[in-house]
Design a protein around this motif. Structure first.
Motif, PDB file in Angstrom:
ATOM      1  N   ASP A  26       0.867  -1.142  -0.029  1.00 33.71           N
ATOM      2  CA  ASP A  26      -0.090  -0.180   0.054  1.00 33.71           C
ATOM      3  C   ASP A  26       0.800   1.293   0.044  1.00 33.71           C
ATOM      4  OD1 ASP A  26       0.931  -0.256   2.607  1.00 33.71           O
ATOM      5  OD2 ASP A  26      -0.941  -0.152   3.587  1.00 33.71           O
ATOM      6  N   GLY A  27       2.364   1.156   0.033  1.00 36.49           N
ATOM      7  CA  GLY A  27       3.104   2.228  -0.103  1.00 36.49           C
ATOM      8  C   GLY A  27       3.530   2.883   1.185  1.00 36.49           C
ATOM      9  N   SER A  74       4.422  -7.678   1.636  1.00 37.09           N
ATOM     10  CA  SER A  74       5.732  -6.939   1.692  1.00 37.09           C
ATOM     11  C   SER A  74       6.270  -6.681   0.437  1.00 37.09           C
ATOM     12  CB  SER A  74       6.626  -7.561   2.725  1.00 37.09           C
ATOM     13  OG  SER A  74       7.826  -7.106   2.904  1.00 37.09           O
ATOM     14  N   LEU A  75       6.532  -5.376  -0.014  1.00 37.89           N
ATOM     15  CA  LEU A  75       7.251  -5.448  -1.471  1.00 37.89           C
ATOM     16  C   LEU A  75       8.881  -5.619  -1.375  1.00 37.89           C
ATOM     17  CD1 LEU A  75       5.447  -2.263  -3.086  1.00 37.89           C
ATOM     18  CD2 LEU A  75       5.210  -4.661  -3.272  1.00 37.89           C
ATOM     19  N   GLU A  97       7.262   3.156  -5.324  1.00 38.35           N
ATOM     20  CA  GLU A  97       6.695   1.858  -5.508  1.00 38.35           C
ATOM     21  C   GLU A  97       5.113   1.939  -6.072  1.00 38.35           C
ATOM     22  OE1 GLU A  97       9.815   1.783  -2.164  1.00 38.35           O
ATOM     23  OE2 GLU A  97       7.957   2.928  -2.500  1.00 38.35           O
ATOM     24  N   LEU A  98       4.588   3.085  -5.907  1.00 36.60           N
ATOM     25  CA  LEU A  98       2.903   2.521  -6.355  1.00 36.60           C
ATOM     26  C   LEU A  98       2.872   3.435  -7.601  1.00 36.60           C
ATOM     27  CD1 LEU A  98       1.047   2.002  -3.128  1.00 36.60           C
ATOM     28  CD2 LEU A  98       1.916   0.236  -4.624  1.00 36.60           C
ATOM     29  N   THR A 118       6.466   9.164  -0.479  1.00 39.77           N
ATOM     30  CA  THR A 118       5.716   8.684   0.511  1.00 39.77           C
ATOM     31  C   THR A 118       6.461   8.818   1.664  1.00 39.77           C
ATOM     32  OG1 THR A 118       4.785   7.113  -0.923  1.00 39.77           O
ATOM     33  CG2 THR A 118       4.454   6.425   1.384  1.00 39.77           C
ATOM     34  N   THR A 119       5.885   9.166   2.982  1.00 41.98           N
ATOM     35  CA  THR A 119       6.731   9.489   4.124  1.00 41.98           C
ATOM     36  C   THR A 119       5.872   8.615   5.327  1.00 41.98           C
ATOM     37  OG1 THR A 119       5.572  11.619   4.479  1.00 41.98           O
ATOM     38  CG2 THR A 119       7.645  11.807   3.306  1.00 41.98           C
ATOM     39  N   ALA A 120       4.782   8.253   5.052  1.00 45.36           N
ATOM     40  CA  ALA A 120       3.974   7.552   6.138  1.00 45.36           C
ATOM     41  C   ALA A 120       4.734   6.351   6.780  1.00 45.36           C
ATOM     42  CB  ALA A 120       2.857   6.993   5.657  1.00 45.36           C
TER      43      ALA A 120
END
Length: 90
Positions: free
Chosen positions: A40-41, A68-69, A78-79, A84-86
């Protein structure tokens, strides 16, 4: 007497967690924590098995498709290619 006491403690211990026994969810996972990027990134600090087990128990839809990527933090591409910083600590 000792056998009876042991059996009573086992029955009491098992009956203390009925939600775990009746969910049909996998509750036996390896006990390690690692940073990984989810499908889900989002970067997680947990392990995939534990996360899926928790989501299954909560009734979260789509948990079966989660993967898990790679190990380490998500890089943001990735997506979608967006940054993405979450991060989630469980």
């Amino acid at each position: 007497m000792k056998v009876f006491l042991f059996l009573a403690l086992v029955v009491l211990g098992v009956s203390s967690f009925p939600e775990k026994r009746n969910t049909g969810c996998n509750t036996f996972c390896p006990m390690y924590i690692i940073e990984f990027c989810g499908s889900d990134g989002v970067t997680y600090h947990s392990n995939e098995c534990f996360l899926k087990s928790q989501w299954c128990t909560e009734g979260r839809l789509g948990y079966e498709d989660f993967k898990s990527l790679h190990y380490g933090a998500c890089t943001g591409n990735e997506l979608t290619g967006a940054e993405t910083t979450a991060a989630v600590n469980l």
